[in-house]
Design an enzyme around this catalytic site. Structure first.
Site, PDB file in Angstrom:
ATOM      1  N   HIS A  19       0.832  -1.209   0.000  1.00 20.16           N
ATOM      2  CA  HIS A  19       0.000   0.000   0.000  1.00 20.16           C
ATOM      3  C   HIS A  19       0.870   1.263   0.000  1.00 20.16           C
ATOM      4  O   HIS A  19       0.685   2.157  -0.838  1.00 20.16           O
ATOM      5  CB  HIS A  19      -0.914  -0.015   1.230  1.00 20.16           C
ATOM      6  N   GLU A  20       1.799   1.323   0.949  1.00 14.84           N
ATOM      7  CA  GLU A  20       2.635   2.518   1.068  1.00 14.84           C
ATOM      8  C   GLU A  20       3.596   2.654  -0.113  1.00 14.84           C
ATOM      9  O   GLU A  20       3.935   3.773  -0.515  1.00 14.84           O
ATOM     10  CB  GLU A  20       3.413   2.494   2.390  1.00 14.84           C
ATOM     11  N   HIS A  23       1.957   4.651  -2.826  1.00 14.09           N
ATOM     12  CA  HIS A  23       2.099   6.099  -2.617  1.00 14.09           C
ATOM     13  C   HIS A  23       3.524   6.551  -2.938  1.00 14.09           C
ATOM     14  O   HIS A  23       3.736   7.555  -3.628  1.00 14.09           O
ATOM     15  CB  HIS A  23       1.794   6.457  -1.150  1.00 14.09           C
TER      16      HIS A  23
END
Length: 358
Positions: A19-20, A23
């Site tokens: 997920h990170e 980003h």
């Protein structure tokens, strides 16, 4: 217990990292300065500075963050070192809030998108490696024990062979099912074999409204058949869509009924993953994909502090033609974060009561 803790940390670590990383990589491609990429919260256990970014692993493995410079406006409480980094990024046009709305939207969206892509990849890989179930083994051997169900709570595991129920010998799966079906909401004694050892436990089948009979949450051992890579691709996409749809419908039902009964936090997730790990790697992969889809959907909810809340502010900016005051947006996200922390305390309390006090 050790298996549960290790499998939970590994699974959650992978989900958070993916997920990170979504980003992070999109921010880097958009020339946004990333000051820190972290797995976990709290004190640093390991850290390494590489260029302008600090990569760290922190003590509490319940999340992570990608700290993009300029996400929030500076204030008087900002440390001098952070202020210097902020000013340097601003001078070079590398602040998050200096980028176009569409670039910022892409950065925020890529986190949940990576969770969805991970789930698709897991399902495709599972079908490609393990094949598809074609039939069931008729023997009374447990193939899958569903977490949080009576059998799992009583200690039954995959590959346990059921020998008798209430003293009555069991020769096949149908005989076992019939005895469980007839004893809904009544304690039954199950004698079973595990690794050449004979054991006995007591289980209370719960009544299933869907099947209108007693169940304990077990499935027979499956006989699987290999499939082509193209079939695995198709099946993986179909499975991802089904899980995505079921999750959305589940959230809608939960909000309609205003019920938190089925809401689970880290303790419940750890329990599920731990029980899945005892069944086998395929179960762990399936649960990882399901949780990854849930994580992606939750992050897209239009609530402050979540990715969905940030997306909402960017959409408002696109419609108005000008951004919302950064300080006001920052206050809204801080309030949202505080509410999320209170909600997490409530969820963990529910987890503890459900897990340890039933």
């Amino acid at each position: 217990m050790v298996l549960t803790i290790v499998s939970f940390i590994v699974v959650l670590g992978v989900l958070v990292f993916i997920h990170e990383f979504g980003h992070y990589i999109t921010a880097k491609k958009s020339d946004i300065m990333v000051s820190e990429f972290a797995l976990g919260f709290g004190p640093k256990l390991l850290s390494k500075q590489v260029g302008e970014t600090l990569y760290s692993i922190r003590a509490i493995p319940l999340g992570g963050f990608c700290n993009m410079v300029g996400e929030f406006p500076p204030d008087d409480s900002m440390p001098a070192e952070e202020r210097e980094i902020y000013d340097k990024a601003k001078a070079k046009g590398r602040l998050f809030n200096q980028k176009s709305p569409l670039k910022r939207l892409a950065v925020i969206l890529m986190g949940p998108i990576m969770n969805f892509l991970l789930a698709v990849l897991i399902f495709i890989s599972a079908f490609a490696i393990f094949g598809v179930p074609t039939s069931t083994n008729e023997a009374a051997i447990l193939g899958e024990v569903i977490p949080e169900q009576p059998a799992a709570e009583a200690g039954l595991r995959a590959n346990d062979k059921i020998l008798s129920i209430n003293g009555q010998e069991v020769n096949n799966w149908n005989e076992m099912s019939e005895l469980i079906r007839e004893n809904s909401e009544q304690k039954i004694s199950i004698r079973y074999q595990r690794n050449n050892q004979i054991k006995e436990i007591t289980v209370t089948p719960m009544y299933s409204e869907e099947s209108e009979r007693g169940v304990i949450g077990v499935y027979p051992k499956l006989i699987r058949e290999d499939v082509s890579l193209f079939s695995a691709l198709t099946l993986g996409l179909e499975q991802s869509y089904r899980v995505f749809k079921m999750t959305i419908l589940g959230f809608i039902q939960m909000f309609r009924e205003s019920s938190a009964e089925d809401v689970g936090g880290p303790i419940m997730i750890a329990s599920i993953i731990g029980q899945a790990a005892r069944v086998g790697i395929l179960n762990v992969l399936n649960w990882m994909a399901i949780i990854s889809i849930n994580l992606g959907i939750i992050n897209l909810l239009p609530f402050p502090a979540l990715d969905g809340g940030r997306i909402l502010f960017i959409v408002v900016e696109l419609i108005r033609g000008q951004p919302v005051d950064p300080r006001k947006e920052s206050y809204v996200h801080m309030l949202g974060f505080a509410i999320l922390m209170l909600l997490m305390v409530f969820i963990i309390y529910n987890d503890v009561m459900r897990t340890f006090f039933n």
